[in-house]
Design a protein around this motif. Structure first.
Motif, PDB file in Angstrom:
ATOM      1  N   MET A   1      24.985  25.865  30.666  1.00  0.00           N
ATOM      2  CA  MET A   1      25.571  26.103  31.992  1.00  0.00           C
ATOM      3  C   MET A   1      24.773  25.350  33.058  1.00  0.00           C
ATOM      4  O   MET A   1      23.552  25.275  33.012  1.00  0.00           O
ATOM      5  CB  MET A   1      25.559  27.594  32.322  1.00  0.00           C
ATOM      6  N   MET A   2      25.505  24.775  34.011  1.00  0.00           N
ATOM      7  CA  MET A   2      24.858  24.084  35.118  1.00  0.00           C
ATOM      8  C   MET A   2      24.646  25.044  36.281  1.00  0.00           C
ATOM      9  O   MET A   2      25.525  25.853  36.590  1.00  0.00           O
ATOM     10  CB  MET A   2      25.722  22.903  35.587  1.00  0.00           C
ATOM     11  N   GLU A   3      23.494  24.940  36.921  1.00  0.00           N
ATOM     12  CA  GLU A   3      23.181  25.797  38.053  1.00  0.00           C
ATOM     13  C   GLU A   3      23.848  25.254  39.321  1.00  0.00           C
ATOM     14  O   GLU A   3      24.072  24.051  39.464  1.00  0.00           O
ATOM     15  CB  GLU A   3      21.661  25.852  38.260  1.00  0.00           C
ATOM     16  N   ARG A   4      24.157  26.164  40.243  1.00  0.00           N
ATOM     17  CA  ARG A   4      24.698  25.748  41.533  1.00  0.00           C
ATOM     18  C   ARG A   4      23.693  24.856  42.259  1.00  0.00           C
ATOM     19  O   ARG A   4      22.497  25.117  42.237  1.00  0.00           O
ATOM     20  CB  ARG A   4      25.012  26.961  42.405  1.00  0.00           C
ATOM     21  N   GLY A   5      24.193  23.806  42.879  1.00  0.00           N
ATOM     22  CA  GLY A   5      23.330  22.878  43.599  1.00  0.00           C
ATOM     23  C   GLY A   5      22.889  21.693  42.769  1.00  0.00           C
ATOM     24  O   GLY A   5      22.363  20.715  43.312  1.00  0.00           O
ATOM     25  N   TYR A   6      23.085  21.759  41.421  1.00  0.00           N
ATOM     26  CA  TYR A   6      22.672  20.647  40.575  1.00  0.00           C
ATOM     27  C   TYR A   6      23.486  19.409  40.953  1.00  0.00           C
ATOM     28  O   TYR A   6      24.699  19.464  41.163  1.00  0.00           O
ATOM     29  CB  TYR A   6      22.883  20.980  39.098  1.00  0.00           C
ATOM     30  N   LEU A   7      22.845  18.238  41.036  1.00  0.00           N
ATOM     31  CA  LEU A   7      23.476  16.995  41.454  1.00  0.00           C
ATOM     32  C   LEU A   7      23.711  16.133  40.218  1.00  0.00           C
ATOM     33  O   LEU A   7      22.778  15.560  39.660  1.00  0.00           O
ATOM     34  CB  LEU A   7      22.601  16.263  42.469  1.00  0.00           C
ATOM     35  N   VAL A   8      24.954  16.038  39.774  1.00  0.00           N
ATOM     36  CA  VAL A   8      25.310  15.258  38.582  1.00  0.00           C
ATOM     37  C   VAL A   8      25.310  13.778  38.943  1.00  0.00           C
ATOM     38  O   VAL A   8      26.015  13.345  39.867  1.00  0.00           O
ATOM     39  CB  VAL A   8      26.692  15.675  38.041  1.00  0.00           C
ATOM     40  N   SER A   9      24.504  13.006  38.228  1.00  0.00           N
ATOM     41  CA  SER A   9      24.393  11.554  38.439  1.00  0.00           C
ATOM     42  C   SER A   9      24.092  11.214  39.892  1.00  0.00           C
ATOM     43  O   SER A   9      24.519  10.167  40.403  1.00  0.00           O
ATOM     44  CB  SER A   9      25.676  10.838  37.987  1.00  0.00           C
ATOM     45  N   ARG A  36      34.563  15.076  49.244  1.00  0.00           N
ATOM     46  CA  ARG A  36      35.745  15.811  48.806  1.00  0.00           C
ATOM     47  C   ARG A  36      35.382  16.668  47.604  1.00  0.00           C
ATOM     48  O   ARG A  36      34.415  16.368  46.884  1.00  0.00           O
ATOM     49  CB  ARG A  36      36.884  14.854  48.432  1.00  0.00           C
ATOM     50  N   GLN A  37      36.147  17.732  47.401  1.00  0.00           N
ATOM     51  CA  GLN A  37      35.906  18.600  46.262  1.00  0.00           C
ATOM     52  C   GLN A  37      36.560  18.009  45.014  1.00  0.00           C
ATOM     53  O   GLN A  37      37.667  17.467  45.073  1.00  0.00           O
ATOM     54  CB  GLN A  37      36.463  20.000  46.532  1.00  0.00           C
ATOM     55  N   VAL A  38      35.865  18.118  43.885  1.00  0.00           N
ATOM     56  CA  VAL A  38      36.367  17.606  42.614  1.00  0.00           C
ATOM     57  C   VAL A  38      36.086  18.635  41.528  1.00  0.00           C
ATOM     58  O   VAL A  38      35.301  19.570  41.724  1.00  0.00           O
ATOM     59  CB  VAL A  38      35.702  16.257  42.251  1.00  0.00           C
ATOM     60  N   ALA A  39      36.729  18.447  40.375  1.00  0.00           N
ATOM     61  CA  ALA A  39      36.444  19.272  39.204  1.00  0.00           C
ATOM     62  C   ALA A  39      35.661  18.410  38.215  1.00  0.00           C
ATOM     63  O   ALA A  39      36.077  17.293  37.899  1.00  0.00           O
ATOM     64  CB  ALA A  39      37.738  19.763  38.570  1.00  0.00           C
ATOM     65  N   VAL A  40      34.521  18.915  37.759  1.00  0.00           N
ATOM     66  CA  VAL A  40      33.679  18.173  36.817  1.00  0.00           C
ATOM     67  C   VAL A  40      33.746  18.882  35.467  1.00  0.00           C
ATOM     68  O   VAL A  40      33.364  20.049  35.345  1.00  0.00           O
ATOM     69  CB  VAL A  40      32.225  18.087  37.315  1.00  0.00           C
ATOM     70  N   LYS A  41      34.242  18.162  34.468  1.00  0.00           N
ATOM     71  CA  LYS A  41      34.360  18.709  33.117  1.00  0.00           C
ATOM     72  C   LYS A  41      33.189  18.186  32.292  1.00  0.00           C
ATOM     73  O   LYS A  41      33.054  16.968  32.099  1.00  0.00           O
ATOM     74  CB  LYS A  41      35.695  18.278  32.507  1.00  0.00           C
ATOM     75  N   VAL A  42      32.316  19.088  31.813  1.00  0.00           N
ATOM     76  CA  VAL A  42      31.076  18.698  31.130  1.00  0.00           C
ATOM     77  C   VAL A  42      31.134  19.172  29.680  1.00  0.00           C
ATOM     78  O   VAL A  42      31.418  20.350  29.400  1.00  0.00           O
ATOM     79  CB  VAL A  42      29.845  19.308  31.835  1.00  0.00           C
ATOM     80  N   LEU A  43      30.874  18.247  28.759  1.00  0.00           N
ATOM     81  CA  LEU A  43      30.849  18.592  27.336  1.00  0.00           C
ATOM     82  C   LEU A  43      29.749  19.620  27.077  1.00  0.00           C
ATOM     83  O   LEU A  43      28.635  19.499  27.590  1.00  0.00           O
ATOM     84  CB  LEU A  43      30.602  17.330  26.514  1.00  0.00           C
ATOM     85  N   ARG A  44      30.084  20.654  26.284  1.00  0.00           N
ATOM     86  CA  ARG A  44      29.124  21.730  26.023  1.00  0.00           C
ATOM     87  C   ARG A  44      27.859  21.199  25.372  1.00  0.00           C
ATOM     88  O   ARG A  44      27.880  20.230  24.600  1.00  0.00           O
ATOM     89  CB  ARG A  44      29.768  22.781  25.125  1.00  0.00           C
ATOM     90  N   MET A  45      26.736  21.825  25.680  1.00  0.00           N
ATOM     91  CA  MET A  45      25.434  21.365  25.203  1.00  0.00           C
ATOM     92  C   MET A  45      25.370  21.302  23.683  1.00  0.00           C
ATOM     93  O   MET A  45      24.787  20.374  23.121  1.00  0.00           O
ATOM     94  CB  MET A  45      24.329  22.283  25.738  1.00  0.00           C
ATOM     95  N   ASP A  46      25.976  22.288  22.992  1.00  0.00           N
ATOM     96  CA  ASP A  46      25.883  22.317  21.539  1.00  0.00           C
ATOM     97  C   ASP A  46      26.720  21.227  20.878  1.00  0.00           C
ATOM     98  O   ASP A  46      26.648  21.032  19.663  1.00  0.00           O
ATOM     99  CB  ASP A  46      26.300  23.692  21.009  1.00  0.00           C
ATOM    100  N   LEU A  47      27.516  20.496  21.687  1.00  0.00           N
ATOM    101  CA  LEU A  47      28.344  19.411  21.138  1.00  0.00           C
ATOM    102  C   LEU A  47      27.875  18.043  21.611  1.00  0.00           C
ATOM    103  O   LEU A  47      28.497  17.022  21.297  1.00  0.00           O
ATOM    104  CB  LEU A  47      29.811  19.614  21.548  1.00  0.00           C
TER     105      LEU A  47
END
Length: 674
Positions: A1-9, A36-47
């Motif tokens: 799980m990603m924490e709130r505030g984490y900056l992806v790339s 703008r608001q976006v949806a970020v789809k992140v592959l699960r850590m175990d995969l």
């Protein structure tokens, strides 16, 4: 799980969690570059280290990127952050269609048709690009607050093109919407998506799915064996043609369904029309249910097969008990029954295993667009496929003799050694331009626009071509061009040339004649005594200055003869022979007509300009001391009600006359006296 505030790339800041799935988690984020608001789809850590899953995840993004449509969720970015694979997608505010139905049911029929039209439009685009969704269901369709729908999750569509994913012994997608052919392990086709769309339409109209059960197997079997329950029995307000759309879309035999999403959309649009009110109920031709059932049982996993065997044993227990002797024989046989059943299950599994092991494997159709026939043949051979039928179509974007597309389309999963039809380009469709000289512009413009031309108009006056007709064209007659890439300019007549008459006061006779020659006027000179204008100089004109006149009109120019040399007494004694000038103002009413005219020399693009004001042609004849009533005096063009002043030279006691024609018809005629 990603924490709130984490900056992806270093760009996408996580705001909240939107959902968690079997393959990925979805987060709401802020694009700090575009705000703008976006949806970020992140592959699960175990995969993250499963290369097959990573390929599937990346191909999902690629497939959706190729589908630009207002009713498909857009993909903005794909990347990796510290080893984490992610996709950045459009954030759609709202809820999925399943929740929408639960909250808003019952829905007005017009709203149902509008939502289905949006869904079908998106699916048609995907199918035209060779992409089959394979998991269409309300949970994968999002609804915005303003009623716009957007299809999401093309992951399964891509996964089925991955050779690591097998179709055999798999029930893909949600069983409530799965087609019979998918449930028994067959290859999904566009008509499998059509089946799911029919079930979705059923749910929109009734608020529930047609089949329910305790297990996926039970529901799958109902898709094989049972007819779709009558919607009109649940709601008699549903017209028969609308129910027929559902019945045709969900026919057990794929060949009896709609052949495309577009065909379904067209039928749906007219389902509420009054002229279809008495349409009979659609009845599909029956298929071999026993064969279908056999395939389901043999294709299901072992656990499922066991469940079905239990069902068969329960059915056996429900039959009437036999006689005593028969019972004894039955007991003896029952000792062998488990072994027989076990042997049958093993044999079926062995047969399926041999088919999978030694049968023709599945391959993916490559992207052949833009290739030559020989290149496509070589590419298909590399994928264990062969060239089938060749068909030709016009294309404005693909050069002649190159591949437009293949059938089945790119990324479709087919058996090895299958044939693939190639659709080859025969070049852009050409249009032979004809001679449009002296033809009505409005008619030719409409015809050329329908053919795909960009039509521009240039106005020009003409004394030989009637207003609204074509004088010349920019593309010569007989030339063949690609209409959609061509602009044709048509020069259109505005009628005879018109202009404002110059103020000639103070001109000499030679100056007047030079001006008249330049603009094409006929001039009649008359002399009058003047105590204020010197001899040989213009006193005035008839018509007056600034009057709109046309080439060929006659203008009377009054030249000064100097001061009258005769005495007052002499003038009185010859009173009966004196000559006088009479001015008469005549109002002319403008008559609107359909002539096509506009300002001389202007060029407009008719896709944005409005029609010009039509004009009336006014022809004037006068008879007096200086003019013959049978000789043209002047012509002029008017576009509003206009007053004209006519000057008559008459002797004392005599009369003059005039005759005025409007567009060739007599408008006014009168005698004028002192």
């Amino acid at each position: 799980m990603m924490e709130r505030g984490y900056l992806v790339s270093g760009r996408y800041q996580i705001i909240d969690t939107l959902g968690e799935g079997g393959m990925a988690n979805v987060y709401l984020a802020e694009d700090t570059f575009l705000h703008r608001q976006v949806a970020v789809k992140v592959l699960r850590m175990d995969l993250q280290h499963d290369q097959a899953t990573i390929r599937r995840f990346q191909r999902e993004a690629k497939a959706t990127c190729e589908l630009s449509h207002p009713n498909i969720v857009s993909v903005y970015d794909v990347g990796s952050d510290d080893g984490m694979q992610y996709i950045v997608m459009e954030y759609v505010k709202g809820e999925d269609l399943k929740a929408f139905i639960e909250q808003k049911f019952p829905l007005p029929l017009s709203e149902v048709l509008d939502m289905m039209d949006q869904i079908l439009s998106a699916v048609q685009l995907a199918h035209s690009r060779g992409i089959i969704h394979r998991d269409l269901k309300p949970q994968n369709i999002l609804v915005t607050p303003n009623g716009q729908v957007k299809i999401a999750d093309f992951g399964i569509a891509v996964a089925l093109n991955d050779q690591s994913a097998t179709q055999t012994n798999s029930l893909l997608g949600s069983v409530h919407y799965i087609s019979p052919e998918q449930a028994r392990g067959g290859m999904a086709t566009p008509r499998s998506d059509i089946y799911a769309l029919g079930i979705i339409l059923y749910e929109l109209l009734t608020g529930k799915v047609p089949f329910a059960g305790d297990s996926a197997v039970t529901i799958a079997l109902k898709h094989f064996h049972e007819e779709i329950p009558s919607m009109r029995a649940l709601n008699d307000q549903i017209p028969q043609p609308l129910e027929n759309v559902v019945l045709k879309a969900t026919a057990k035999d794929p060949d009896q369904r709609y052949q495309s999403a577009h065909a379904m959309a067209q039928d749906l649009k007219t389902s509420l029309d009054i002229d279809r009110a008495n349409e009979p109920k659609f009845v599909a031709t029956s298929v071999d249910q026993d064969l279908a059932a056999t395939k389901v049982l043999t294709d299901l996993p072992a656990a499922t097969a066991t469940s079905e065997l239990a069902t068969l044993q329960q059915d056996e227990a429900a039959t009437p008990k036999p006689t005593a002797s028969a019972t004894a024989k039955a007991k003896k046989k029952r000792k062998w029954l488990p072994w027989v059943i076990a042997g049958a299950v093993v044999l079926v599994g062995l047969v399926i295993g041999l088919i999978i092991l030694f049968g023709k494997h599945d391959v993916t159709v490559p992207d052949l667009a833009g290739m030559s026939q020989s290149e496509a043949t070589s590419s298909l051979a590399d994928h264990d496929l062969k060239v089938g039928e060749l068909v030709y179509e016009n294309s404005a974007t693909i050069a002649k003799d190159l591949v437009i597309r293949s059938i089945p389309g790119k990324k479709s999963s087919v058996k090895a050694d299958s044939t693939v039809k190639l659709v080859l380009s025969q070049g852009a469709k050409t249009y032979q331009v004809r001679d449009y000289h002296d033809l009505e512009y409005s008619e030719i413009k409409e015809k050329l626009t329908k053919a795909g031309f960009t039509v521009k108009r240039k106005n020009k006056s003409s004394s030989s071509i009637a207003a609204g007709r074509i004088i010349k064209q920019s593309i010569t007659a007989g030339k063949k061009v690609v209409a959609k890439k061509s602009t044709i300019t048509l020069t259109v007549s505005t009628g005879e040339p018109t202009f404002k008459l110059r103020d000639l006061s103070g001109y000499s006779k030679k100056n007047v004649q030079d001006y008249a020659d330049d603009v094409g006027l006929n001039v009649t000179f008359v002399e009058e005594y003047s105590s204020t204008v010197e001899s040989g100089v213009v006193i005035g004109t008839d018509p007056a200055k600034d009057t709109i006149v046309s080439s060929g009109a006659t203008v009377t120019v009054k030249m000064s003869a100097g001061t009258d040399p005769t005495s007052v007494s002499s003038s009185s004694s010859s009173k009966n022979d004196s000559v006088k000038t009479i001015d008469k103002v005549i109002p002319i009413t403008y008559l609107a007509n359909n002539s096509d005219s506009s300002s001389t020399g202007s060029t407009t693009d008719d896709s944005s300009s409005s029609s010009s004001v039509a004009q009336n042609k006014i022809t004037i004849y006068i008879g007096d001391e200086n003019h013959n009533i049978e000789t043209l005096y002047r012509t002029m063009m008017i576009s509003t009600n206009t007053n004209i002043t006519l000057s008559f030279t008459v002797k004392n006691g005599e009369s003059a006359q005039y005759r005025i024609l409007r567009d060739g018809e007599l408008y006014a005629s009168e005698s004028v006296t002192q």
